[in-house]
Design a protein around this motif. Structure first.
Motif, PDB file in Angstrom:
ATOM      1  N   GLU A  24     -14.715 123.432  35.186  1.00 30.24           N
ATOM      2  CA  GLU A  24     -15.274 122.485  36.150  1.00 30.24           C
ATOM      3  C   GLU A  24     -15.217 122.962  37.600  1.00 30.24           C
ATOM      4  O   GLU A  24     -16.035 122.543  38.412  1.00 30.24           O
ATOM      5  CB  GLU A  24     -14.510 121.149  36.073  1.00 30.24           C
ATOM      6  CG  GLU A  24     -14.583 120.456  34.731  1.00 30.24           C
ATOM      7  CD  GLU A  24     -15.986 119.919  34.427  1.00 30.24           C
ATOM      8  OE1 GLU A  24     -16.749 119.694  35.378  1.00 30.24           O
ATOM      9  OE2 GLU A  24     -16.296 119.757  33.241  1.00 30.24           O
ATOM     10  N   CYS A  25     -14.247 123.812  37.969  1.00 24.32           N
ATOM     11  CA  CYS A  25     -14.013 124.048  39.399  1.00 24.32           C
ATOM     12  C   CYS A  25     -14.502 125.395  39.921  1.00 24.32           C
ATOM     13  O   CYS A  25     -14.737 125.545  41.116  1.00 24.32           O
ATOM     14  CB  CYS A  25     -12.525 123.905  39.717  1.00 24.32           C
ATOM     15  SG  CYS A  25     -11.512 125.292  39.156  1.00 24.32           S
ATOM     16  N   ASN A  73     -18.953 125.969  41.679  1.00 23.63           N
ATOM     17  CA  ASN A  73     -17.728 126.246  42.442  1.00 23.63           C
ATOM     18  C   ASN A  73     -17.404 125.061  43.344  1.00 23.63           C
ATOM     19  O   ASN A  73     -18.216 124.697  44.194  1.00 23.63           O
ATOM     20  CB  ASN A  73     -17.904 127.494  43.316  1.00 23.63           C
ATOM     21  CG  ASN A  73     -18.154 128.749  42.500  1.00 23.63           C
ATOM     22  OD1 ASN A  73     -19.276 128.995  42.054  1.00 23.63           O
ATOM     23  ND2 ASN A  73     -17.132 129.532  42.287  1.00 23.63           N
ATOM     24  N   ILE A  74     -16.232 124.503  43.174  1.00 23.25           N
ATOM     25  CA  ILE A  74     -15.819 123.355  43.992  1.00 23.25           C
ATOM     26  C   ILE A  74     -14.936 123.835  45.144  1.00 23.25           C
ATOM     27  O   ILE A  74     -14.048 124.672  44.953  1.00 23.25           O
ATOM     28  CB  ILE A  74     -15.049 122.330  43.123  1.00 23.25           C
ATOM     29  CG1 ILE A  74     -16.025 121.663  42.148  1.00 23.25           C
ATOM     30  CG2 ILE A  74     -14.349 121.280  43.990  1.00 23.25           C
ATOM     31  CD1 ILE A  74     -15.373 120.750  41.150  1.00 23.25           C
ATOM     32  N   CYS A  75     -15.220 123.295  46.355  1.00 26.71           N
ATOM     33  CA  CYS A  75     -14.352 123.530  47.513  1.00 26.71           C
ATOM     34  C   CYS A  75     -13.890 122.181  48.032  1.00 26.71           C
ATOM     35  O   CYS A  75     -14.717 121.320  48.332  1.00 26.71           O
ATOM     36  CB  CYS A  75     -15.108 124.289  48.597  1.00 26.71           C
ATOM     37  SG  CYS A  75     -14.099 124.507  50.081  1.00 26.71           S
ATOM     38  N   ARG A  76     -12.595 122.012  48.145  1.00 28.40           N
ATOM     39  CA  ARG A  76     -12.060 120.721  48.602  1.00 28.40           C
ATOM     40  C   ARG A  76     -11.892 120.673  50.122  1.00 28.40           C
ATOM     41  O   ARG A  76     -11.546 119.638  50.671  1.00 28.40           O
ATOM     42  CB  ARG A  76     -10.694 120.453  47.951  1.00 28.40           C
ATOM     43  CG  ARG A  76     -10.782 120.222  46.467  1.00 28.40           C
ATOM     44  CD  ARG A  76      -9.453 119.852  45.895  1.00 28.40           C
ATOM     45  NE  ARG A  76      -8.438 120.856  46.209  1.00 28.40           N
ATOM     46  CZ  ARG A  76      -7.182 120.796  45.822  1.00 28.40           C
ATOM     47  NH1 ARG A  76      -6.764 119.761  45.132  1.00 28.40           N
ATOM     48  NH2 ARG A  76      -6.327 121.743  46.126  1.00 28.40           N
ATOM     49  N   CYS A 116     -10.599 128.423  46.653  1.00 32.41           N
ATOM     50  CA  CYS A 116     -11.917 128.567  46.017  1.00 32.41           C
ATOM     51  C   CYS A 116     -12.580 129.893  46.367  1.00 32.41           C
ATOM     52  O   CYS A 116     -13.598 130.254  45.773  1.00 32.41           O
ATOM     53  CB  CYS A 116     -12.842 127.438  46.461  1.00 32.41           C
ATOM     54  SG  CYS A 116     -13.369 127.581  48.205  1.00 32.41           S
ATOM     55  N   GLY A 146      -7.728 126.961  38.287  1.00 30.98           N
ATOM     56  CA  GLY A 146      -7.782 125.604  38.833  1.00 30.98           C
ATOM     57  C   GLY A 146      -7.712 124.602  37.707  1.00 30.98           C
ATOM     58  O   GLY A 146      -6.649 124.281  37.187  1.00 30.98           O
ATOM     59  N   CYS A 147      -8.876 124.123  37.293  1.00 27.39           N
ATOM     60  CA  CYS A 147      -8.934 123.051  36.286  1.00 27.39           C
ATOM     61  C   CYS A 147      -8.652 123.550  34.882  1.00 27.39           C
ATOM     62  O   CYS A 147      -8.241 122.792  34.007  1.00 27.39           O
ATOM     63  CB  CYS A 147     -10.320 122.421  36.318  1.00 27.39           C
ATOM     64  SG  CYS A 147     -11.631 123.586  35.844  1.00 27.39           S
TER      65      CYS A 147
END
Ligand code: FES
Ligand code: FES
Length: 158
Positions: free
Chosen positions: A46-47, A134-137, A104, A41-42
């Motif tokens: 960060e993600c 963990n980022i989830c959009r 994610c 991802g990033c």
């Protein structure tokens, strides 16, 4: 670029690799070994899309050098499925509707696994802490938290 030969275990398979010392673990897993379930991802920590488990701990493989895997044991998302059967955590993500675009999801599941391996009955706060990297959009996180709680029930035979 200087290279080093490292030996490690990934998904129960012992491997030797000769890698440039600046190669990331993410690049080695995806590009050299073909384990593309680990996502990029990033690429800067960060993600959490690149999360794998190394010696029991969830780590960001984009920020870890491949040479740091020397002598270690790694689990990627491909290591969870056995004999075409989903792991209980994967099944819980499906059953709870916690997967939308899915980008994610491998990282989320591995962060969940690292938690559940040491704490089979986590509180909601434990779960939220475990996935804070963990980022989830897509999902708004509620269903992911529910999925990890459901996975805990499955693992405890409920
Ligand atoms: S790709 Fe590693 S944290 Fe985003
Ligand atoms: S399901 Fe799309 S980023 Fe999480």
């Amino acid at each position: 670029m200087e290279k080093r030969t490292i030996s490690f275990e990934v998904n129960d398979r012992h491997m030797y690799m000769t890698v440039p010392v600046n190669r990331t673990l993410l690049e080695m897993l995806r590009d050299d070994i073909g384990l593309t379930g680990t996502k990029e991802g990033c690429d800067e920590g960060e993600c959490g899309a690149c999360t794998v488990i190394m010696d029991g701990k969830a780590i960001h493989s984009c920020c870890t050098l491949a040479v740091e895997a020397d002598g270690r044991t790694i689990i990627t998302i491909e290591g969870l499925q056995h004999d075409d059967m989903l792991d209980p955590i994967q099944q819980a993500f499906v059953d709870a509707g916690a997967v939308q675009c899915g980008y994610c999801t491998p990282g989320m599941i591995l962060s969940a696994k690292a938690l559940l391996d040491v704490n089979s009955t986590p509180s909601e706060e434990d779960i939220r802490t475990a996935i804070e990297g963990n980022i989830c959009r897509c999902t708004g996180y509620e269903r992911i938290v529910q999925a990890i709680s459901l996975a805990s029930d499955y693992l405890n035979g409920k």
